[in-house]
Design a protein around this motif. Sequence first.
Motif, PDB file in Angstrom:
ATOM      1  N   VAL A 173       0.861  -1.181   0.000  1.00  0.00           N
ATOM      2  CA  VAL A 173       0.000   0.000   0.000  1.00  0.00           C
ATOM      3  C   VAL A 173       0.893   1.225   0.000  1.00  0.00           C
ATOM      4  N   GLU A 174       0.718   2.093  -0.999  1.00  0.00           N
ATOM      5  CA  GLU A 174       1.466   3.343  -1.069  1.00  0.00           C
ATOM      6  C   GLU A 174       0.806   4.340  -0.118  1.00  0.00           C
ATOM      7  N   THR A 175       1.366   4.473   1.090  1.00  0.00           N
ATOM      8  CA  THR A 175       0.827   5.425   2.052  1.00  0.00           C
ATOM      9  C   THR A 175       0.907   6.827   1.455  1.00  0.00           C
ATOM     10  N   HIS A 176      -0.186   7.565   1.591  1.00  0.00           N
ATOM     11  CA  HIS A 176      -0.285   8.874   0.950  1.00  0.00           C
ATOM     12  C   HIS A 176      -1.020   9.827   1.885  1.00  0.00           C
ATOM     13  N   GLU A 177      -0.467  11.005   2.094  1.00  0.00           N
ATOM     14  CA  GLU A 177      -1.110  12.033   2.908  1.00  0.00           C
ATOM     15  C   GLU A 177      -1.690  13.111   2.007  1.00  0.00           C
ATOM     16  N   ALA A 178      -2.960  13.434   2.202  1.00  0.00           N
ATOM     17  CA  ALA A 178      -3.609  14.485   1.425  1.00  0.00           C
ATOM     18  C   ALA A 178      -3.124  15.852   1.892  1.00  0.00           C
ATOM     19  N   ALA A 179      -3.034  16.780   0.970  1.00  0.00           N
ATOM     20  CA  ALA A 179      -2.642  18.143   1.309  1.00  0.00           C
ATOM     21  C   ALA A 179      -3.747  18.831   2.117  1.00  0.00           C
ATOM     22  N   ASP A 180      -4.995  18.487   1.828  1.00  0.00           N
ATOM     23  CA  ASP A 180      -6.150  19.058   2.516  1.00  0.00           C
ATOM     24  C   ASP A 180      -6.440  18.235   3.771  1.00  0.00           C
ATOM     25  N   GLY A 181      -6.355  18.854   4.934  1.00  0.00           N
ATOM     26  CA  GLY A 181      -6.612  18.157   6.190  1.00  0.00           C
ATOM     27  C   GLY A 181      -8.046  17.679   6.342  1.00  0.00           C
ATOM     28  N   GLU A 182      -8.964  18.217   5.533  1.00  0.00           N
ATOM     29  CA  GLU A 182     -10.369  17.827   5.576  1.00  0.00           C
ATOM     30  C   GLU A 182     -10.696  16.678   4.612  1.00  0.00           C
ATOM     31  N   ALA A 183      -9.721  16.255   3.816  1.00  0.00           N
ATOM     32  CA  ALA A 183      -9.958  15.195   2.840  1.00  0.00           C
ATOM     33  C   ALA A 183     -10.223  13.870   3.557  1.00  0.00           C
ATOM     34  N   PRO A 184     -11.024  12.992   2.951  1.00  0.00           N
ATOM     35  CA  PRO A 184     -11.305  11.699   3.557  1.00  0.00           C
ATOM     36  C   PRO A 184     -10.039  10.844   3.706  1.00  0.00           C
ATOM     37  N   GLU A 185     -10.129   9.865   4.588  1.00  0.00           N
ATOM     38  CA  GLU A 185      -9.030   8.924   4.823  1.00  0.00           C
ATOM     39  C   GLU A 185      -9.529   7.512   4.521  1.00  0.00           C
ATOM     40  N   VAL A 186      -8.772   6.778   3.700  1.00  0.00           N
ATOM     41  CA  VAL A 186      -9.082   5.382   3.416  1.00  0.00           C
ATOM     42  C   VAL A 186      -8.005   4.534   4.073  1.00  0.00           C
ATOM     43  N   ASP A 187      -8.433   3.593   4.907  1.00  0.00           N
ATOM     44  CA  ASP A 187      -7.525   2.712   5.633  1.00  0.00           C
ATOM     45  C   ASP A 187      -7.729   1.287   5.116  1.00  0.00           C
ATOM     46  N   VAL A 188      -6.693   0.723   4.486  1.00  0.00           N
ATOM     47  CA  VAL A 188      -6.769  -0.634   3.940  1.00  0.00           C
ATOM     48  C   VAL A 188      -6.096  -1.575   4.928  1.00  0.00           C
ATOM     49  N   GLN A 189      -6.840  -2.575   5.414  1.00  0.00           N
ATOM     50  CA  GLN A 189      -6.319  -3.536   6.371  1.00  0.00           C
ATOM     51  C   GLN A 189      -6.548  -4.948   5.855  1.00  0.00           C
ATOM     52  N   GLY A 190      -5.660  -5.866   6.249  1.00  0.00           N
ATOM     53  CA  GLY A 190      -5.869  -7.260   5.873  1.00  0.00           C
ATOM     54  C   GLY A 190      -4.585  -8.007   5.659  1.00  0.00           C
ATOM     55  N   PHE A 191      -4.689  -9.084   4.837  1.00  0.00           N
ATOM     56  CA  PHE A 191      -3.501  -9.880   4.539  1.00  0.00           C
ATOM     57  C   PHE A 191      -3.663 -10.606   3.211  1.00  0.00           C
ATOM     58  N   ALA A 192      -2.530 -11.034   2.701  1.00  0.00           N
ATOM     59  CA  ALA A 192      -2.499 -11.796   1.457  1.00  0.00           C
ATOM     60  C   ALA A 192      -1.783 -13.117   1.728  1.00  0.00           C
ATOM     61  N   LEU A 193      -2.408 -14.225   1.376  1.00  0.00           N
ATOM     62  CA  LEU A 193      -1.827 -15.554   1.519  1.00  0.00           C
ATOM     63  C   LEU A 193      -1.690 -16.150   0.122  1.00  0.00           C
ATOM     64  N   LEU A 194      -0.457 -16.301  -0.328  1.00  0.00           N
ATOM     65  CA  LEU A 194      -0.189 -16.787  -1.691  1.00  0.00           C
ATOM     66  C   LEU A 194      -0.911 -15.926  -2.726  1.00  0.00           C
ATOM     67  N   GLY A 195      -1.024 -14.638  -2.445  1.00  0.00           N
ATOM     68  CA  GLY A 195      -1.694 -13.705  -3.341  1.00  0.00           C
ATOM     69  C   GLY A 195      -1.134 -12.313  -3.141  1.00  0.00           C
ATOM     70  N   SER A 196      -1.889 -11.313  -3.577  1.00  0.00           N
ATOM     71  CA  SER A 196      -1.397  -9.943  -3.428  1.00  0.00           C
ATOM     72  C   SER A 196      -2.535  -8.972  -3.151  1.00  0.00           C
ATOM     73  N   VAL A 197      -2.191  -7.959  -2.377  1.00  0.00           N
ATOM     74  CA  VAL A 197      -3.073  -6.818  -2.123  1.00  0.00           C
ATOM     75  C   VAL A 197      -2.260  -5.586  -2.464  1.00  0.00           C
ATOM     76  N   GLU A 198      -2.825  -4.717  -3.291  1.00  0.00           N
ATOM     77  CA  GLU A 198      -2.141  -3.493  -3.701  1.00  0.00           C
ATOM     78  C   GLU A 198      -3.129  -2.339  -3.604  1.00  0.00           C
ATOM     79  N   ALA A 199      -2.696  -1.232  -3.026  1.00  0.00           N
ATOM     80  CA  ALA A 199      -3.531  -0.027  -2.961  1.00  0.00           C
ATOM     81  C   ALA A 199      -2.652   1.169  -3.243  1.00  0.00           C
ATOM     82  N   LYS A 200      -3.151   2.056  -4.107  1.00  0.00           N
ATOM     83  CA  LYS A 200      -2.391   3.264  -4.422  1.00  0.00           C
ATOM     84  C   LYS A 200      -3.311   4.326  -5.001  1.00  0.00           C
ATOM     85  N   PRO A 201      -2.860   5.582  -4.922  1.00  0.00           N
ATOM     86  CA  PRO A 201      -3.643   6.666  -5.515  1.00  0.00           C
ATOM     87  C   PRO A 201      -3.635   6.570  -7.040  1.00  0.00           C
TER      88      PRO A 201
END
Length: 111
Positions: free
Chosen positions: A49-77
């Motif tokens: 997951v490419e952690t990313h901070e918004a310039a606007d402090g009022e912008a929403p926050e998306v929190d990706v949680q979990g795990f990958a077993l013999l697979g992949s999880v990818e999150a990015k802007p």
Amino acid sequence: MEIDLTEAVFPQQRVQINVTSVFGSVEVRVPENITLRSSGSGILGSFEVETHEAADGEAPEVDVQGFALLGSVEAKPKRAPGSATCGTGCAASGASGWTNSGPSGTRGWAS
């Protein structure tokens, strides 16, 4: 599987996505100007997951949680549709942008 939130309207300030990937892949795409955070791991797989901070402090926050077993999880802007890299002429050219106060107080992309 792809979860594309690039044009989503976020009714709450914080959104949590719980992801489990077993023998597969999950891609999460979010708009560039929101905050993206994560907590997860890969077991014989990858959790990226490419952690990313918004310039606007009022912008929403998306929190990706979990795990990958013999697979992949990818999150990015992902760049919003119509938001080509440009200078001050973006607004005049009709490019889209993030708004915190759309119709009825909603949040989302405005053109």
